[in-house]
Design an enzyme around this catalytic site. Structure first.
Site, PDB file in Angstrom:
ATOM      1  N   LYS A  25      -1.631  -6.774  -7.774  1.00 63.76           N
ATOM      2  CA  LYS A  25      -1.898  -8.065  -7.133  1.00 63.76           C
ATOM      3  C   LYS A  25      -3.355  -8.463  -7.349  1.00 63.76           C
ATOM      4  O   LYS A  25      -3.660  -9.607  -7.621  1.00 63.76           O
ATOM      5  CB  LYS A  25      -1.564  -8.063  -5.644  1.00 63.76           C
ATOM      6  CG  LYS A  25      -1.594  -9.493  -5.096  1.00 63.76           C
ATOM      7  CD  LYS A  25      -1.245  -9.572  -3.652  1.00 63.76           C
ATOM      8  CE  LYS A  25      -2.354  -9.095  -2.782  1.00 63.76           C
ATOM      9  NZ  LYS A  25      -3.590  -9.908  -2.896  1.00 63.76           N
ATOM     10  N   SER A  34       0.093  -8.912   1.242  1.00 68.47           N
ATOM     11  CA  SER A  34      -1.362  -8.872   1.323  1.00 68.47           C
ATOM     12  C   SER A  34      -1.729  -8.675   2.782  1.00 68.47           C
ATOM     13  O   SER A  34      -1.074  -9.232   3.674  1.00 68.47           O
ATOM     14  CB  SER A  34      -1.936 -10.207   0.824  1.00 68.47           C
ATOM     15  OG  SER A  34      -3.279 -10.359   1.260  1.00 68.47           O
ATOM     16  N   SER A  35      -2.802  -7.922   3.036  1.00 69.97           N
ATOM     17  CA  SER A  35      -3.251  -7.739   4.426  1.00 69.97           C
ATOM     18  C   SER A  35      -3.638  -9.088   5.025  1.00 69.97           C
ATOM     19  O   SER A  35      -3.545  -9.299   6.227  1.00 69.97           O
ATOM     20  CB  SER A  35      -4.445  -6.789   4.486  1.00 69.97           C
ATOM     21  OG  SER A  35      -4.082  -5.556   3.909  1.00 69.97           O
ATOM     22  N   GLY A  64      -3.021  -1.677  -6.962  1.00 71.25           N
ATOM     23  CA  GLY A  64      -1.945  -2.657  -7.098  1.00 71.25           C
ATOM     24  C   GLY A  64      -2.323  -3.750  -8.098  1.00 71.25           C
ATOM     25  O   GLY A  64      -3.492  -4.115  -8.223  1.00 71.25           O
ATOM     26  N   HIS A 114       0.842  -1.209   0.000  1.00 73.99           N
ATOM     27  CA  HIS A 114       0.000   0.000   0.000  1.00 73.99           C
ATOM     28  C   HIS A 114       0.876   1.257   0.000  1.00 73.99           C
ATOM     29  O   HIS A 114       0.597   2.225  -0.700  1.00 73.99           O
ATOM     30  CB  HIS A 114      -0.865   0.051   1.260  1.00 73.99           C
ATOM     31  CG  HIS A 114      -1.858  -1.062   1.388  1.00 73.99           C
ATOM     32  ND1 HIS A 114      -1.781  -2.018   2.371  1.00 73.99           N
ATOM     33  CD2 HIS A 114      -2.972  -1.356   0.658  1.00 73.99           C
ATOM     34  CE1 HIS A 114      -2.800  -2.845   2.258  1.00 73.99           C
ATOM     35  NE2 HIS A 114      -3.532  -2.487   1.230  1.00 73.99           N
TER      36      HIS A 114
END
Ligand code: PAF
Length: 297
Positions: free
Chosen positions: A158, A194-195, A156, A45
């Site tokens: 991703k 990733s969170s 992003g 982020h």
């Protein structure tokens, strides 16, 4: 009303307040760059924010909102990490200008009502596994774009399908916003940030490396064509039967048919325990070179 201080990640909870700030900025003919997030911020982020800050004269607005309409009934909405205080500290440290962190009632005062339909691109891959997810995601992104009066928005790669769907929405709904995609940020061992990585135990994190390893194996075989790419990636995933693979697919760069002479994307989604992770890599058959990460070392 929060007192705005540029570069200090001033937090706004009210839609009317962030709208007032960004409208004033646009009146000065300066760009507003939106970085939409659900919080639990990591280096991926923060790289989007750093990229946003490179746009000359920009007001960088980071939204932090765990959007209920993009979660299915059996998904992790309640458990999703909420870490506003530390997120704001991180954003202040890198000089984001404003943080928009609304409550769910602020964004959906009438509950979910008018929604944006993603079209066929929203039915494949993530859309097939998570019905309604992309309608919720596009609806909130559209609302955030409206409220922030943004000229640019950064996402992003991703969530590659998400990025394409946002680009498609901006085109189809004639929104005057430039959508910018940003490369996946990885741990040194290849794991895509990733969170949801926060849910993984040490053992599960080790297993999660199989995803980037599979993509790397696929990428190694780009010179031998699409079947070889898929077979190599598949073999790596099959060697770890405790990983529940949702999909492994090779598609064209716009997620249509594979282009045997051009740019493509190899995408994977899998569940490690109860945590669902995504990853993808660009594969160019034209130049026989792998684009993006992971790369063969
Ligand atoms: O990628 C995410 O974190 C979310 O889907 C987004 C774009 C912030 C919308 O809620």
């Amino acid at each position: 009303m929060s007192t705005f201080q540029p570069g200090q990640a001033t937090v706004f909870h009210a839609a009317s307040e962030i709208a007032q700030l960004t409208r004033a900025w646009r009146k000065l003919a300066r760009p507003v760059v939106l970085v939409p997030t659900m919080g639990a911020l990591h280096a991926g982020h923060l790289s989007l924010v750093t990229q946003a800050k490179r746009i000359p004269g920009a007001l960088v607005v980071v939204s932090i909102f765990v959007n209920p309409t993009q979660f299915g009934p059996s998904e992790d909405l309640a458990a999703y990490p909420r870490t506003l205080e530390t997120d704001v500290e991180k954003l202040r440290a890198i000089g984001a200008d404003a943080v928009f962190a609304p409550a769910a009632e602020e964004m959906y005062p009438h509950g979910p009502r008018t929604m944006i339909t993603p079209g066929p691109l929203g039915d494949i891959l993530e859309g097939a596994s998570r019905p309604g997810h992309f309608a919720g995601m596009l609806t909130i992104v559209h609302k955030l774009m409206q409220l922030s009066h943004c000229t640019h928005a950064i996402f992003g790669e991703k969530d590659y399908q998400q990025l394409l769907l946002v680009q498609q929405m901006v085109t189809d709904l004639n929104l005057d916003v430039q959508v910018i995609g940003s490369a996946i940020v990885r741990e040194t061992d290849g794991l895509a940030l990733s969170s949801r990585n926060a849910y993984l135990s040490t053992e599960q994190r080790e297993l999660a490396l199989t995803l980037s390893a599979a993509l790397t194996a696929g990428a190694y075989h780009a010179g031998q064509g699409p079947e070889a790419v898929l077979a190599a990636a598949q073999a790596v995933l099959e060697a770890q039967p405790s990983i529940a693979v949702d999909y492994l697919e090779l598609r064209g760069a716009q997620l249509g048919d594979v282009d045997p002479r051009g740019a493509n994307r190899l995408l994977v989604a899998a569940r490690i325990g109860s945590t669902r992770l995504l990853d993808n890599v660009g594969i160019d058959f034209g130049s026989e070179e792998v684009t993006g990460q992971p790369r063969p070392s």
